[in-house]
Design an enzyme around this catalytic site. Structure first.
Site, PDB file in Angstrom:
ATOM      1  N   ASP A   1      -9.178   0.429   0.813  1.00  0.00           N
ATOM      2  CA  ASP A   1      -8.279  -0.015   1.867  1.00  0.00           C
ATOM      3  C   ASP A   1      -8.917   0.346   3.218  1.00  0.00           C
ATOM      4  OD1 ASP A   1      -5.934  -1.020   2.984  1.00  0.00           O
ATOM      5  OD2 ASP A   1      -5.005   0.955   3.021  1.00  0.00           O
TER       6      ASP A   1
ATOM      7  N   GLU B   1     -10.849  12.426   6.459  1.00  0.00           N
ATOM      8  CA  GLU B   1     -10.724  13.768   5.894  1.00  0.00           C
ATOM      9  C   GLU B   1     -12.092  14.451   5.763  1.00  0.00           C
ATOM     10  OE1 GLU B   1      -8.320  11.493   2.905  1.00  0.00           O
ATOM     11  OE2 GLU B   1      -7.670  13.527   2.430  1.00  0.00           O
TER      12      GLU B   1
ATOM     13  N   ARG C   1      -8.948   3.784  12.208  1.00  0.00           N
ATOM     14  CA  ARG C   1      -8.102   4.948  12.532  1.00  0.00           C
ATOM     15  C   ARG C   1      -7.629   4.955  13.984  1.00  0.00           C
ATOM     16  NH1 ARG C   1      -6.548   6.063   7.616  1.00  0.00           N
ATOM     17  NH2 ARG C   1      -8.255   6.613   6.232  1.00  0.00           N
TER      18      ARG C   1
ATOM     19  N   GLN D   1      -4.943   2.288  14.278  1.00  0.00           N
ATOM     20  CA  GLN D   1      -3.785   2.819  13.541  1.00  0.00           C
ATOM     21  C   GLN D   1      -3.071   3.912  14.341  1.00  0.00           C
ATOM     22  OE1 GLN D   1      -5.027   4.526   9.792  1.00  0.00           O
ATOM     23  NE2 GLN D   1      -2.951   4.965   9.105  1.00  0.00           N
TER      24      GLN D   1
ATOM     25  N   GLU E   1      -8.905   4.185  -3.297  1.00  0.00           N
ATOM     26  CA  GLU E   1      -7.628   3.970  -3.985  1.00  0.00           C
ATOM     27  C   GLU E   1      -7.860   3.238  -5.301  1.00  0.00           C
ATOM     28  OE1 GLU E   1      -4.340   2.445  -1.716  1.00  0.00           O
ATOM     29  OE2 GLU E   1      -5.197   3.058   0.205  1.00  0.00           O
TER      30      GLU E   1
ATOM     31  N   GLU F   1     -10.619   3.936   2.417  1.00  0.00           N
ATOM     32  CA  GLU F   1      -9.651   4.720   1.674  1.00  0.00           C
ATOM     33  C   GLU F   1      -9.921   4.470   0.198  1.00  0.00           C
ATOM     34  OE1 GLU F   1      -5.674   3.939   3.191  1.00  0.00           O
ATOM     35  OE2 GLU F   1      -5.951   5.536   4.672  1.00  0.00           O
TER      36      GLU F   1
ATOM     37  N   THR G   1      -9.243  -5.437   2.692  1.00  0.00           N
ATOM     38  CA  THR G   1      -9.007  -4.551   1.554  1.00  0.00           C
ATOM     39  C   THR G   1      -9.884  -5.095   0.437  1.00  0.00           C
ATOM     40  OG1 THR G   1      -6.716  -4.205   2.241  1.00  0.00           O
ATOM     41  CG2 THR G   1      -7.260  -3.655  -0.037  1.00  0.00           C
TER      42      THR G   1
ATOM     43  N   HIS H   1      -4.223  14.083   0.298  1.00  0.00           N
ATOM     44  CA  HIS H   1      -4.471  13.180   1.433  1.00  0.00           C
ATOM     45  C   HIS H   1      -3.343  13.296   2.457  1.00  0.00           C
ATOM     46  CE1 HIS H   1      -5.588   9.630   3.720  1.00  0.00           C
ATOM     47  NE2 HIS H   1      -4.392   9.101   3.497  1.00  0.00           N
TER      48      HIS H   1
ATOM     49  N   ASP I   1       0.843  -1.189   0.000  1.00  0.00           N
ATOM     50  CA  ASP I   1       0.000   0.000   0.000  1.00  0.00           C
ATOM     51  C   ASP I   1       0.880   1.242   0.000  1.00  0.00           C
ATOM     52  OD1 ASP I   1      -2.365   1.437   0.066  1.00  0.00           O
ATOM     53  OD2 ASP I   1      -2.472   1.426   2.256  1.00  0.00           O
TER      54      ASP I   1
ATOM     55  N   LYS J   1      -4.782  -1.773   9.412  1.00  0.00           N
ATOM     56  CA  LYS J   1      -4.893  -1.882   7.951  1.00  0.00           C
ATOM     57  C   LYS J   1      -5.010  -3.329   7.490  1.00  0.00           C
ATOM     58  CE  LYS J   1      -4.011   2.428   6.794  1.00  0.00           C
ATOM     59  NZ  LYS J   1      -4.812   3.127   5.802  1.00  0.00           N
TER      60      LYS J   1
HETATM   61 CA    CA Z   1      -4.125   2.927   2.058  1.00  0.00          CA
END
Ligand code: CA
Length: 420
Positions: A231, A362, A235, A238, A199, A197, A255, A132, A125, A251
């Site tokens: 992904d 975000e 939070r 993390q 992606e 996320e 995914t 971001h 990743d 994480k």
């Molecule tokens: Ca990611």
């Protein structure tokens, strides 16, 4: 480029994600039979595994489509990929002489269940979205300044292939260790800050050799295709675990990827030049014609019981700062061996305005500014039962090239001793 017309009428609809220009690769089953390789065309799937079995389609010396993944095709290399694409065009183009013998291999997508299109060898990743990275800096450290290495290195970490799942797979809220800023001790339990996320995933088709670096030109040739990639991120887990070694459990619980691999060849007409860089890249990362893909991306959220999904973000794949070829080059340059089926996540893609942010972290600015959905519900992070969907397409002249939805629901955490 214009729409290439097919005798499969639904493939000529300007709204379909799967015109003849696309021809993405997936794995499907019907009525519980064995999963096998198929190609999306309009609202149908071409059963290329069956076509290979009857001898109508053959690439390479040995069968490669009789397995429930596309890795064996990847290993044949770019010449074979081009040859297969040309053969599929020949079978499906309007006026094709073989229509009579090919039509029997079409199966309605509505009847099919889609499976993982590849065996993910390893998952890496990256962190290629500049907005971001700035947003995360502002939220977590109080400063949007980029880390000192960011403009020079495609930052990444080695993730887990074992938890990469196909669209439609639901995911339990992860359990883990967290620590509230004002708490004396960490605690164990379900994450309270589950996030997405937005992606893109690049799939490595041909490998490199252990100990051997590769150039950006070689890396570009090695990429088989692309998928949408969510992904999923916890939070709070993390935030407690990541210093000093980076992401781990936050994480590793899921995914999701879209079910169809859109080939690099199908995306080639949508390559757009890269904007000027703040500082020149070191020569090993420079590309002869630097560029990204113009792919419109959106995120939808649908709480359990809500009549419809709300679009919570819209952005574009061309907002990234490093191409997949640059990331792959950097990955291999130390001598790290890359293999067919390696999956490279682009990193969260966010544009400059709030409507373009590719994560809830975000969008809700660290949970401080909850977003309001169309039905009036508010969200800072994902609640149990919420369905999150990524969509993406490249817009051509009268046609679009899409990936199929990348969707999944967050289910309640599973109970275990230590958390009841
Ligand atoms: Ca990611």
């Amino acid at each position: 480029m214009k729409l290439m017309r097919s005798w499969v009428e639904s493939a000529n609809d300007p709204e379909t994600q799967f015109p003849l220009n696309n021809l993405p690769y997936g794995v499907f089953s019907v009525d519980g039979d064995d999963p096998r390789c198929g190609v999306a065309i309009g609202d149908m799937i071409l059963d290329v595994a069956a076509m290979e079995a009857t001898g109508l389609l053959r690439i390479g010396d040995d069968p490669v489509l009789d397995v429930p993944f596309w890795n064996e095709v990847m290993e044949l290399g770019p010449q074979a990929w081009a040859q297969l694409r040309l053969m599929l065009f020949g079978f499906l183009v309007e006026g094709a002489e073989t229509k009579g013998s090919v039509a029997q291999y079409l199966i309605p997508q509505a009847r099919a269940r889609l499976h993982m299109p590849l065996l993910v060898a390893e998952y890496t990743d990256f962190y290629a979205g500049m907005q971001h990275a700035k947003n995360m800096g502002a939220i977590l450290r109080g400063s949007p300044d980029l880390p000192a290495n960011w403009l020079h290195i495609p930052i990444g970490y080695n993730g887990r292939a074992s938890s990469v799942v196909v669209s439609g797979t639901d995911i339990h809220r992860p359990l883990g260790q967290t620590k509230a800023p004002d708490a004396a001790m960490p605690s164990f339990g379900p994450s309270k800050r589950v996030d997405i996320e937005l992606e893109m995933g690049a799939i490595v088709g041909t490998g490199s050799t252990l100990g051997q670096p590769i150039t950006t030109a070689e890396a570009a040739e090695m990429i088989f295709g692309y998928v949408l990639l969510n992904d999923w991120s916890a939070r709070d887990i993390q935030g407690w675990e990541y210093q000093p070694l980076g992401p781990f459990q936050g994480k590793a619980f899921g995914t999701s990827i879209s079910p169809w691999i859109v080939t690099a060849a199908a995306l080639a007409p949508f390559r757009c030049p890269a904007p000027a860089r703040e500082v020149p890249l070191l020569p090993y990362l420079q590309e002869k014609e630097p560029g990204f893909y113009n792919v419109t991306l959106e995120v939808l959220m649908q709480p359990a019981g809500a009549a419809q999904a709300s679009t919570i973000a819209r952005t574009n794949y061309n907002r990234v700062y490093y191409s997949a070829a640059q990331q792959l080059t950097h990955h291999a340059v130390c001598g790290c061996e890359m293999n067919a089926g390696d999956l490279l996540g682009s990193g969260t893609i966010s544009g400059p305005t709030k409507a373009e942010f590719g994560s809830l972290m975000e969008l809700s600015w660290g949970g401080k500014e909850p977003i309001t959905l169309d039905g009036g519900e508010t969200r800072s992070f994902i609640e149990d039962g919420d369905r999150l969907t990524l969509r993406g397409h490249a817009q051509g002249d009268g046609y679009r090239v899409g990936f199929g939805d990348c969707t999944g629901r967050i289910l309640p955490a599973l109970k275990m001793p230590g958390w009841e």
